[in-house]
Design a protein around this motif. Structure first.
Motif, PDB file in Angstrom:
ATOM      1  N   ILE A  49      20.349  48.064  -8.653  1.00 57.99           N
ATOM      2  CA  ILE A  49      20.022  47.981 -10.076  1.00 57.99           C
ATOM      3  C   ILE A  49      20.417  46.597 -10.575  1.00 57.99           C
ATOM      4  CG2 ILE A  49      20.436  48.947 -12.367  1.00 57.99           C
ATOM      5  CD1 ILE A  49      21.098  51.575 -11.027  1.00 57.99           C
ATOM      6  N   LEU A  50      19.472  45.891 -11.173  1.00 57.31           N
ATOM      7  CA  LEU A  50      19.689  44.550 -11.687  1.00 57.31           C
ATOM      8  C   LEU A  50      19.800  44.646 -13.197  1.00 57.31           C
ATOM      9  CD1 LEU A  50      17.758  41.438 -10.443  1.00 57.31           C
ATOM     10  CD2 LEU A  50      18.217  41.752 -12.865  1.00 57.31           C
ATOM     11  N   SER A  51      20.972  44.274 -13.739  1.00 55.31           N
ATOM     12  CA  SER A  51      21.215  44.496 -15.157  1.00 55.31           C
ATOM     13  C   SER A  51      22.126  43.425 -15.729  1.00 55.31           C
ATOM     14  CB  SER A  51      21.860  45.877 -15.357  1.00 55.31           C
ATOM     15  OG  SER A  51      22.192  46.088 -16.710  1.00 55.31           O
ATOM     16  N   PRO A  52      21.902  42.996 -16.971  1.00 56.00           N
ATOM     17  CA  PRO A  52      22.808  42.032 -17.609  1.00 56.00           C
ATOM     18  C   PRO A  52      24.139  42.690 -17.963  1.00 56.00           C
ATOM     19  CG  PRO A  52      21.108  42.721 -19.155  1.00 56.00           C
ATOM     20  CD  PRO A  52      20.763  43.338 -17.833  1.00 56.00           C
ATOM     21  N   ASN A  53      25.213  41.869 -17.950  1.00 57.67           N
ATOM     22  CA  ASN A  53      26.497  42.395 -18.394  1.00 57.67           C
ATOM     23  C   ASN A  53      26.858  41.786 -19.739  1.00 57.67           C
ATOM     24  OD1 ASN A  53      27.404  39.804 -17.943  1.00 57.67           O
ATOM     25  ND2 ASN A  53      28.555  40.313 -16.092  1.00 57.67           N
ATOM     26  N   ASN A  54      28.034  42.136 -20.251  1.00 62.22           N
ATOM     27  CA  ASN A  54      28.425  41.702 -21.592  1.00 62.22           C
ATOM     28  C   ASN A  54      28.674  40.200 -21.674  1.00 62.22           C
ATOM     29  OD1 ASN A  54      28.305  44.327 -22.556  1.00 62.22           O
ATOM     30  ND2 ASN A  54      30.449  44.757 -22.044  1.00 62.22           N
ATOM     31  N   GLY A  77      20.487  55.726 -22.454  1.00 63.34           N
ATOM     32  CA  GLY A  77      20.402  54.327 -22.844  1.00 63.34           C
ATOM     33  C   GLY A  77      21.360  53.448 -22.065  1.00 63.34           C
ATOM     34  N   GLN A  78      21.638  52.250 -22.621  1.00 66.56           N
ATOM     35  CA  GLN A  78      22.388  51.236 -21.888  1.00 66.56           C
ATOM     36  C   GLN A  78      23.814  51.679 -21.612  1.00 66.56           C
ATOM     37  OE1 GLN A  78      22.171  47.413 -23.686  1.00 66.56           O
ATOM     38  NE2 GLN A  78      22.921  46.368 -21.875  1.00 66.56           N
ATOM     39  N   ASP A  79      24.469  52.329 -22.576  1.00 57.79           N
ATOM     40  CA  ASP A  79      25.844  52.743 -22.363  1.00 57.79           C
ATOM     41  C   ASP A  79      25.969  53.732 -21.227  1.00 57.79           C
ATOM     42  OD1 ASP A  79      26.670  51.119 -24.405  1.00 57.79           O
ATOM     43  OD2 ASP A  79      26.653  52.722 -25.919  1.00 57.79           O
ATOM     44  N   GLY A  80      25.012  54.683 -21.162  1.00 60.95           N
ATOM     45  CA  GLY A  80      25.063  55.647 -20.078  1.00 60.95           C
ATOM     46  C   GLY A  80      24.901  54.990 -18.727  1.00 60.95           C
ATOM     47  N   LEU A  81      23.984  54.015 -18.630  1.00 58.08           N
ATOM     48  CA  LEU A  81      23.763  53.306 -17.382  1.00 58.08           C
ATOM     49  C   LEU A  81      24.998  52.495 -17.002  1.00 58.08           C
ATOM     50  CD1 LEU A  81      21.966  52.341 -15.089  1.00 58.08           C
ATOM     51  CD2 LEU A  81      21.070  50.572 -16.616  1.00 58.08           C
ATOM     52  N   THR A  82      25.593  51.798 -17.980  1.00 64.22           N
ATOM     53  CA  THR A  82      26.768  50.976 -17.702  1.00 64.22           C
ATOM     54  C   THR A  82      27.922  51.826 -17.205  1.00 64.22           C
ATOM     55  OG1 THR A  82      26.111  49.413 -19.407  1.00 64.22           O
ATOM     56  CG2 THR A  82      28.392  49.329 -18.687  1.00 64.22           C
ATOM     57  N   ASN A  83      28.146  52.966 -17.854  1.00 63.31           N
ATOM     58  CA  ASN A  83      29.236  53.843 -17.412  1.00 63.31           C
ATOM     59  C   ASN A  83      29.030  54.301 -15.979  1.00 63.31           C
ATOM     60  OD1 ASN A  83      30.493  53.659 -19.885  1.00 63.31           O
ATOM     61  ND2 ASN A  83      29.473  55.482 -20.723  1.00 63.31           N
ATOM     62  N   LEU A  84      27.774  54.601 -15.628  1.00 62.20           N
ATOM     63  CA  LEU A  84      27.484  55.044 -14.275  1.00 62.20           C
ATOM     64  C   LEU A  84      27.765  53.933 -13.275  1.00 62.20           C
ATOM     65  CD1 LEU A  84      26.246  57.077 -12.269  1.00 62.20           C
ATOM     66  CD2 LEU A  84      24.019  56.079 -12.799  1.00 62.20           C
ATOM     67  N   THR A  91      29.931  52.891  -7.154  1.00 62.11           N
ATOM     68  CA  THR A  91      29.386  51.567  -6.882  1.00 62.11           C
ATOM     69  C   THR A  91      29.781  51.125  -5.480  1.00 62.11           C
ATOM     70  OG1 THR A  91      29.534  50.982  -9.222  1.00 62.11           O
ATOM     71  CG2 THR A  91      29.319  49.180  -7.650  1.00 62.11           C
ATOM     72  N   LEU A  92      28.807  50.987  -4.591  1.00 60.37           N
ATOM     73  CA  LEU A  92      29.075  50.597  -3.211  1.00 60.37           C
ATOM     74  C   LEU A  92      29.274  49.089  -3.083  1.00 60.37           C
ATOM     75  CD1 LEU A  92      26.354  52.803  -1.496  1.00 60.37           C
ATOM     76  CD2 LEU A  92      28.762  53.357  -1.886  1.00 60.37           C
ATOM     77  N   ASP A  93      28.566  48.338  -3.894  1.00 56.92           N
ATOM     78  CA  ASP A  93      28.650  46.883  -3.829  1.00 56.92           C
ATOM     79  C   ASP A  93      28.039  46.334  -5.102  1.00 56.92           C
ATOM     80  OD1 ASP A  93      28.981  44.265  -2.880  1.00 56.92           O
ATOM     81  OD2 ASP A  93      26.990  44.244  -1.962  1.00 56.92           O
ATOM     82  N   LYS A  94      28.457  45.147  -5.493  1.00 58.63           N
ATOM     83  CA  LYS A  94      27.805  44.457  -6.595  1.00 58.63           C
ATOM     84  C   LYS A  94      28.015  42.962  -6.424  1.00 58.63           C
ATOM     85  CE  LYS A  94      31.653  44.778  -9.906  1.00 58.63           C
ATOM     86  NZ  LYS A  94      32.044  45.257 -11.255  1.00 58.63           N
ATOM     87  N   PHE A  95      27.069  42.201  -6.937  1.00 60.86           N
ATOM     88  CA  PHE A  95      27.207  40.752  -6.888  1.00 60.86           C
ATOM     89  C   PHE A  95      26.506  40.151  -8.092  1.00 60.86           C
ATOM     90  CE2 PHE A  95      23.651  42.061  -4.233  1.00 60.86           C
ATOM     91  CZ  PHE A  95      22.595  41.257  -4.647  1.00 60.86           C
ATOM     92  N   SER A  96      27.026  39.015  -8.533  1.00 56.98           N
ATOM     93  CA  SER A  96      26.535  38.358  -9.735  1.00 56.98           C
ATOM     94  C   SER A  96      25.478  37.323  -9.379  1.00 56.98           C
ATOM     95  CB  SER A  96      27.698  37.686 -10.465  1.00 56.98           C
ATOM     96  OG  SER A  96      27.232  36.833 -11.475  1.00 56.98           O
ATOM     97  N   LEU A  97      24.434  37.242 -10.187  1.00 56.80           N
ATOM     98  CA  LEU A  97      23.409  36.235  -9.954  1.00 56.80           C
ATOM     99  C   LEU A  97      23.905  34.830 -10.282  1.00 56.80           C
ATOM    100  CD1 LEU A  97      20.011  37.819 -11.000  1.00 56.80           C
ATOM    101  CD2 LEU A  97      21.192  37.849  -8.807  1.00 56.80           C
TER     102      LEU A  97
END
Length: 519
Positions: A49-54, A77-84, A91-97
């Motif tokens: 999932i590719l999403s902007p952060n705060n 909405g966005q809050d539900g997705l962010t909490n997930l 979350t198995l992995d994440k990386f910043s663009l």
């Protein structure tokens, strides 16, 4: 980097406009195996999932595909997705663009394999107690994508490129070819290796078009830079994939030097004589990768960007291209010559150490420490007249042969050290002017007079690496926009950006925001 290559499957793409206007891309049924996720050889169905952060950055989250996003992401909405996404166990992995310099998809057309390869080139900062100055490391992601999901993979690549290349696309000059200049004999003669093993692969990953020019002799760049009708040349010493400059300097989008500070200085000395020099400095972006002994400009740029000093970090900033800044340079005049500078001018013990230690160049940057000890033991002092103009917004240029205006201040004394600084670092381990920035429009001139005892001088030199020498009572700091130094003794060196220049009276003047650099 502890990562295992694995199979992956991409399914459909979901672009949900309901999440606060953010673009969110979801990839389903992906089989991924990461050592960094402690999954060993186990394959797990997961989604990207590719999403902007705060903070305004965009983050790619890899989550377990068994989770039901239909109940938590889109409907809430966005809050539900962010909490997930932020749930640690999900979350198995994440990386910043912001750490990504490129993203490619290679489609395999063979019937036997029937899949493509999706690659993300990522250089995050290493996570340990070093804080924001931690070194960057290569931690790339690679996936196999089955044929039916190739359109989704291509859409993902397009979305990532749109984000990471956004600034590059907006700047027409950076659509041009880059010139990478290598000095093979600079420092410890590692520049060619640096180019082949680090710089070239990263430029390729960033899809930057470039040429490589390996210098053959000292002064070659000055000759090329000043020639307004430069044509193609070739050299038998270059490897087949490397080329000598095909274009005039004004026709490149950027010029990147791999070597010491003197390599970039050579280019400037050539360009300064051209009629179109102002246009070149406005249109061509300059970059530097440390491959010499001192590497002061590279260290200053990395310090400004809160990056650890390394070749990889310098190349990363160039590939990202997000921080192109207007940088100050300076014009120096002696009785018969004019020079451009971007680093420091020294006279006294610093010049002695820098120039005389050339005889032990093979020791690398350690040569400066060894020679400093020798010079303190056999301490020299130099009589001189230092005149300076306090910082003011604008003033008329002054020739070195002109009388000094009344608003200049003059100090006549016996010096141990005279050091005019435009940048924070004169070398990678020399934090000579902590308050200096690349665009503040002033010199900070460090002065140590004759009456400083040797022991105090040693204490001062021991603190140069951390910038603590500035606090010593014997270290005076004068801020100015121009100065003139007139030696009143024999046997001294004028050292400009690590190179000896014409002896005798010398005058320096800041040229604010004169060039563009990856800084």
């Amino acid at each position: 980097m502890g990562r295992k290559r694995s199979d992956a499957r991409c399914s459909s793409l979901l672009l949900d406009p309901s999440l606060g206007g953010a673009s969110v891309f979801e990839y389903f049924n992906r089989k991924v195996s990461y050592g960094i996720c402690n999954l060993s050889s186990k394959e797990i169905q997961c989604r990207l999932i590719l999403s902007p952060n705060n903070g305004g950055d965009t983050v790619v989250h890899v989550v377990d595909a068994s989770l039901d996003l239909n109940t938590g992401s889109v409907d809430d909405g966005q809050d539900g997705l962010t909490n997930l996404l932020l749930a640690e166990m999900e979350t198995l992995d994440k990386f910043s663009l912001s750490d990504v310099i490129g993203c490619t998809f290679l489609e395999d057309e063979s019937e036997e394999k029937g899949y493509g390869i999706l690659k993300v080139y990522c250089y995050p900062k290493k996570e340990y107690g070093g804080g924001i100055m931690c070194p960057r490391i290569a931690k790339h992601r690679e996936y196999k994508v089955e044929a039916e999901f190739v359109p989704s993979a291509k859409t993902f690549v397009a979305a990532v490129r749109n984000i990471i290349f956004r600034n590059r696309a907006a700047d027409e000059t950076r659509q041009k070819k880059y010139l990478v200049v290598v000095n093979p004999v600079s420092g410890q003669k590692k520049a060619e290796k640096i180019c082949k093993e680090i710089v070239k692969p990263m430029l390729d990953q960033s899809e930057i078009s470039y040429e490589i020019f390996v210098t053959q002799y000292g002064g070659q760049l000055e000759e090329w830079g000043k020639n307004e009708d430069w044509g193609r040349r070739r050299s038998d010493e270059l490897e087949s994939e490397e080329t000598f400059p095909e274009l005039n300097i004004r026709d490149y989008g950027a010029v990147i030097t791999i070597g010491g500070d003197g390599l970039l200085a050579e280019i400037f000395q050539g360009v300064k004589t051209r009629r179109d020099r102002d246009g070149i400095f406005e249109d061509v972006v300059f970059g530097i990768v440390a491959g010499g002994t001192s590497n002061g400009l590279a260290a200053s740029i990395l310090y400004k960007n809160k990056e650890h000093f390394s070749v990889l970090s310098s190349t990363f900033l160039i590939c990202k291209g997000n921080s192109v800044s207007h940088v100050d340079i300076s014009r120096y005049q002696t009785i018969s010559k004019t020079y451009l500078s971007f680093l420091t001018f020294s006279w006294g013990i610093i010049a002695d150490v820098d120039l005389e230690s050339e005889v032990i160049r093979c020791l690398g940057i350690l040569r400066n420490d060894i020679w400093a000890v020798l010079r303190i033991i056999n301490l020299r002092t130099y009589m001189g007249r230092f005149s300076y103009k306090p910082p003011i917004p604008k003033s008329q240029p002054l020739d070195v042969k002109d009388p000094l205006p009344k608003d200049w201040i003059t100090i006549e004394t016996e010096f141990i050290l005279f050091w005019a600084c435009q940048v924070s670092h004169a070398a990678s381990n020399t934090f000579n002017s902590p308050k200096s920035t690349l665009d503040d429009g002033i010199f900070r001139v460090l002065v140590v007079r004759k009456d400083c005892p040797r022991l105090e001088l040693i204490k001062m030199f021991l603190k140069i690496e951390t910038g603590g020498h500035i606090e010593h009572d014997a270290c005076e700091v004068y801020e100015c926009s121009a100065f003139r130094l007139q030696p009143l003794c024999e046997g001294s060196f004028n050292d400009l950006d690590g190179e000896e220049v014409e002896q005798g009276v010398i005058q320096g003047e800041v040229i604010p925001s004169a060039i563009k650099m990856f800084a």
